[in-house]
Scaffold this motif. Structure first.
Motif, PDB file in Angstrom:
ATOM      1  N   SER A 284      80.296  84.066  -3.178  1.00 50.03           N
ATOM      2  CA  SER A 284      80.241  83.037  -2.138  1.00 50.03           C
ATOM      3  C   SER A 284      81.636  82.482  -1.863  1.00 50.03           C
ATOM      4  N   ILE A 285      82.408  82.253  -2.910  1.00 51.62           N
ATOM      5  CA  ILE A 285      83.775  81.757  -2.724  1.00 51.62           C
ATOM      6  C   ILE A 285      84.616  82.788  -1.989  1.00 51.62           C
ATOM      7  N   LEU A 286      84.468  84.047  -2.337  1.00 56.57           N
ATOM      8  CA  LEU A 286      85.238  85.103  -1.690  1.00 56.57           C
ATOM      9  C   LEU A 286      84.910  85.183  -0.202  1.00 56.57           C
ATOM     10  N   LEU A 287      83.630  85.047   0.137  1.00 50.60           N
ATOM     11  CA  LEU A 287      83.240  85.070   1.547  1.00 50.60           C
ATOM     12  C   LEU A 287      83.811  83.868   2.299  1.00 50.60           C
ATOM     13  N   LEU A 288      83.825  82.707   1.648  1.00 53.39           N
ATOM     14  CA  LEU A 288      84.430  81.526   2.274  1.00 53.39           C
ATOM     15  C   LEU A 288      85.915  81.753   2.541  1.00 53.39           C
ATOM     16  N   LEU A 289      86.614  82.311   1.569  1.00 49.71           N
ATOM     17  CA  LEU A 289      88.047  82.565   1.724  1.00 49.71           C
ATOM     18  C   LEU A 289      88.315  83.582   2.828  1.00 49.71           C
ATOM     19  N   GLN A 290      87.394  84.529   3.010  1.00 50.35           N
ATOM     20  CA  GLN A 290      87.592  85.543   4.036  1.00 50.35           C
ATOM     21  C   GLN A 290      87.331  85.010   5.440  1.00 50.35           C
ATOM     22  N   THR A 291      86.492  83.991   5.547  1.00 54.85           N
ATOM     23  CA  THR A 291      86.153  83.469   6.877  1.00 54.85           C
ATOM     24  C   THR A 291      86.972  82.232   7.246  1.00 54.85           C
ATOM     25  N   ARG A 292      87.776  81.703   6.315  1.00 54.42           N
ATOM     26  CA  ARG A 292      88.600  80.534   6.584  1.00 54.42           C
ATOM     27  C   ARG A 292      90.038  80.810   6.153  1.00 54.42           C
ATOM     28  N   ASP A 293      90.973  80.262   6.888  1.00 49.95           N
ATOM     29  CA  ASP A 293      92.381  80.484   6.547  1.00 49.95           C
ATOM     30  C   ASP A 293      92.728  79.818   5.229  1.00 49.95           C
ATOM     31  N   ARG A 294      92.170  78.616   5.004  1.00 49.87           N
ATOM     32  CA  ARG A 294      92.473  77.871   3.784  1.00 49.87           C
ATOM     33  C   ARG A 294      91.274  76.985   3.467  1.00 49.87           C
ATOM     34  N   VAL A 295      90.970  76.809   2.187  1.00 47.48           N
ATOM     35  CA  VAL A 295      89.851  75.964   1.784  1.00 47.48           C
ATOM     36  C   VAL A 295      90.220  75.223   0.503  1.00 47.48           C
ATOM     37  N   THR A 296      89.861  73.949   0.424  1.00 46.51           N
ATOM     38  CA  THR A 296      90.185  73.161  -0.763  1.00 46.51           C
ATOM     39  C   THR A 296      89.080  73.288  -1.801  1.00 46.51           C
ATOM     40  N   ALA A 297      89.419  72.938  -3.041  1.00 43.09           N
ATOM     41  CA  ALA A 297      88.427  72.982  -4.117  1.00 43.09           C
ATOM     42  C   ALA A 297      87.292  72.006  -3.830  1.00 43.09           C
ATOM     43  N   GLN A 298      87.611  70.861  -3.229  1.00 40.66           N
ATOM     44  CA  GLN A 298      86.582  69.875  -2.897  1.00 40.66           C
ATOM     45  C   GLN A 298      85.611  70.413  -1.851  1.00 40.66           C
ATOM     46  N   GLU A 299      86.135  71.135  -0.842  1.00 40.84           N
ATOM     47  CA  GLU A 299      85.270  71.722   0.185  1.00 40.84           C
ATOM     48  C   GLU A 299      84.342  72.765  -0.407  1.00 40.84           C
ATOM     49  N   VAL A 300      84.900  73.623  -1.280  1.00 35.09           N
ATOM     50  CA  VAL A 300      84.075  74.651  -1.917  1.00 35.09           C
ATOM     51  C   VAL A 300      82.982  74.000  -2.763  1.00 35.09           C
ATOM     52  N   ALA A 301      83.347  72.982  -3.512  1.00 36.34           N
ATOM     53  CA  ALA A 301      82.373  72.300  -4.369  1.00 36.34           C
ATOM     54  C   ALA A 301      81.249  71.693  -3.537  1.00 36.34           C
ATOM     55  N   ARG A 302      81.598  71.099  -2.390  1.00 33.82           N
ATOM     56  CA  ARG A 302      80.576  70.481  -1.542  1.00 33.82           C
ATOM     57  C   ARG A 302      79.668  71.533  -0.915  1.00 33.82           C
ATOM     58  N   LEU A 303      80.249  72.614  -0.410  1.00 39.61           N
ATOM     59  CA  LEU A 303      79.461  73.646   0.264  1.00 39.61           C
ATOM     60  C   LEU A 303      78.540  74.394  -0.696  1.00 39.61           C
TER      61      LEU A 303
END
Length: 318
Positions: free
Chosen positions: A2-21
């Protein structure tokens, strides 16, 4: 994953955003980022207020060899009828096979059970299939952003009109296909089954910069109800008919009628204001209510209902 897919669809993502999603703790995100890096995934973190995690060099994973057409068709995998209408039935089937083969065994079994137990039928009850022979050509123009020149059969006079338009999107509503397009700077809606003939032009279509299909369609439906329901009738309704209004009228009419309803009388009957298109269109709608409703106004509608009721009484008495 899931984290890898988020990184592939967004230029940059914070740890807080990943934790919330993903509904995990920030500590868990830090640990998983370290695991990705240890597994050879080129992920790195940037400190600071504008920092976050990102993938190096546009790194991407490839999902079991999906082609461009198959990737485009992913949103249609739950709509087999719509995919077939658009000429993408075989493509969607191939996409499903590739996605299924990429899943772990447990998830593949779950997806198979879901597909076996749920089916989506987008067509409305008691209506014929909306034949749209030009749908494939229209869809092709939408995909490739090409202008269209067409002859169209509309309800108003003159009924047959010629239009050159910029296609913006397709909408499937209750089994009927609609084309949303820009014409002379205005966005309009066309029922594809009413296109007489068309020609795809070798010109690039222009899309308004602020156009958003979902938002436009929502506003279009709201304005359509306002334009359609320009008149009103006053009725007395029995408790049974009042409760069963959703069986007789569409949601916009039911909502307006219930909001206008007065307090029930000693027998539970209520006086309501019913939005109608016209007296002619309202006659069959009111007749369906039988003796559970009485028209109070307008007088023309009341007289028309009385005439029909009298004629029916004479037939059955005979």
């Amino acid at each position: 994953m899931s984290i890898l897919l988020l990184l592939q669809t967004r230029d940059r993502v914070t740890a807080q955003e990943v934790a919330r999603l993903l509904e995990v703790s920030v500590r868990t995100v830090y640990r998983d980022m370290e695991s990705l890096s240890a597994a050879g995934i080129p992920v790195y973190g940037e400190p600071g207020h504008e920092g976050g995690y990102r993938l190096l060099g546009g790194f991407r994973t490839r999902l079991n060899g999906l082609t461009a057409d198959e990737a485009d068709s992913l949103f249609l995998t739950g709509l087999p009828g719509a995919a077939a209408d658009l000429g993408l039935g075989a493509v969607v089937a191939a996409t499903q096979l590739k996605v299924m083969s990429a899943l772990p065994d447990e998830l593949r079994d779950r997806a198979g059970r879901l597909a076996a137990r749920f089916h989506l039928d987008s067509e409305s009850w008691y209506s014929e299939h909306d034949s749209a022979p030009h749908l494939s050509a229209v869809a092709n123009a939408v995909w490739h952003e090409r202008r269209l020149h067409l002859r169209y059969l509309r309800w108003e006079q003159p009924q047959v009109v010629t239009r050159t338009l910029d296609p913006l999107g397709l909408v499937l509503k209750a089994g009927q296909w609609y084309l949303v397009a820009a014409v002379d700077g205005r966005v309009r809606t066309y029922r594809i089954s009413r296109i007489i003939d068309l020609r795809v032009l070798d010109e690039t279509a222009c899309c308004p910069a602020d156009f958003e299909l979902t938002g436009y369609w929502r506003e279009y439906l709201e304005s359509f109800d306002r334009r359609r329901l320009r008149q009103a009738a006053t009725l007395r309704m029995s408790p049974l008919v009042f409760d069963r209004m959703p069986e007789y009228f569409d949601p916009a009419v039911v909502q307006a009628a219930r909001e206008s309803a007065g307090a029930p009388d000693a027998h539970g009957w209520r006086e309501i204001t019913l939005p109608i298109e016209s007296v002619d269109r309202a006659v069959p709608d009111v007749l369906r209510l039988g003796a559970g409703a009485e028209v109070l106004a307008p007088n023309e509608l009341r007289e028309r209902i009385a005439e029909h009721a009298g004629a029916m009484g004479r037939i059955y008495r005979a």
